[in-house]
Write an enzyme that holds these catalytic residues in place. Structure first.
Site, PDB file in Angstrom:
ATOM      1  CB  THR A 175      -0.981   0.083   1.177  1.00 28.87           C
ATOM      2  OG1 THR A 175      -0.282   0.097   2.326  1.00 28.87           O
ATOM      3  CG2 THR A 175      -1.839  -1.163   1.160  1.00 28.87           C
ATOM      4  CB  SER A 186       5.307  -1.562   5.588  1.00 32.31           C
ATOM      5  OG  SER A 186       4.213  -1.843   6.084  1.00 32.31           O
ATOM      6  CG  HIS A 187       1.109   3.480   3.404  1.00 34.95           C
ATOM      7  ND1 HIS A 187      -0.103   3.052   3.110  1.00 34.95           N
ATOM      8  CD2 HIS A 187       1.092   4.755   3.816  1.00 34.95           C
ATOM      9  CE1 HIS A 187      -0.931   3.792   3.251  1.00 34.95           C
ATOM     10  NE2 HIS A 187      -0.468   5.065   3.449  1.00 34.95           N
ATOM     11  N   GLY A 188       1.085   0.080   5.154  1.00 38.00           N
ATOM     12  CA  GLY A 188       0.076  -0.439   5.412  1.00 38.00           C
ATOM     13  C   GLY A 188      -0.147  -0.679   7.007  1.00 38.00           C
ATOM     14  CB  VAL A 198      -2.461   3.667   7.423  1.00 35.06           C
ATOM     15  CG1 VAL A 198      -3.887   3.976   7.304  1.00 35.06           C
ATOM     16  CG2 VAL A 198      -1.366   4.568   6.648  1.00 35.06           C
TER      17      VAL A 198
END
Length: 97
Positions: free
Chosen positions: A19, A42-44, A47
Site C-alpha cells: 500500500t 511499512s505504510h500499511g 496506517v
C-alpha cells in the site's frame, strides 16, 4: 490490486500486494489488512495501527491465495491469517443437516 475504483464494505479485509497513500481511503471501512510486502514500519502497518485495525504484513502470495469473498480472520497480535469455512447458503441446507 489497485486502489483506483476499489470499494470495501464495512468490515471487509483489505488484501493487497502493498500500500501507499493512495490506498488510505480504503482503510476507513476495512476490518483488517493482509499485505504481501512490508514490515512493522511499512505504510500499511502504520496506517492500520493509526486506524485501530488488525494487520498482518509479509504474507507471501496473499493476493493469489486469498480470494475475493473468502472469509478470513486477521490477528495482528500473532500474525495469523486464518481461512474460515464458507457459510452454508440457506438454499443449500438439507432438512437433516
Amino acid at each position: 490490486m489497485d486502489p483506483v475504483g476499489a470499494h470495501l464494505e464495512p468490515g471487509e479485509i483489505l488484501v493487497a500486494p502493498s500500500t501507499d497513500p493512495g490506498w488510505t481511503p480504503l482503510f476507513l471501512t476495512a476490518g483488517g489488512l493482509v499485505m504481501e510486502m512490508g514490515g512493522a514500519n511499512s505504510h500499511g502497518a502504520v496506517v492500520a495501527r493509526e486506524y485501530g485495525i488488525p494487520a498482518v504484513v509479509g504474507v507471501r502470495e496473499a493476493v493469489t491465495r486469498i480470494r475475493t469473498g473468502e472469509r478470513i480472520t486477521v490477528d495482528g497480535s500473532t500474525g495469523a491469517v486464518t481461512t474460515l469455512e464458507s457459510p452454508v447458503e440457506v438454499s443449500e441446507r438439507r432438512p437433516d443437516a
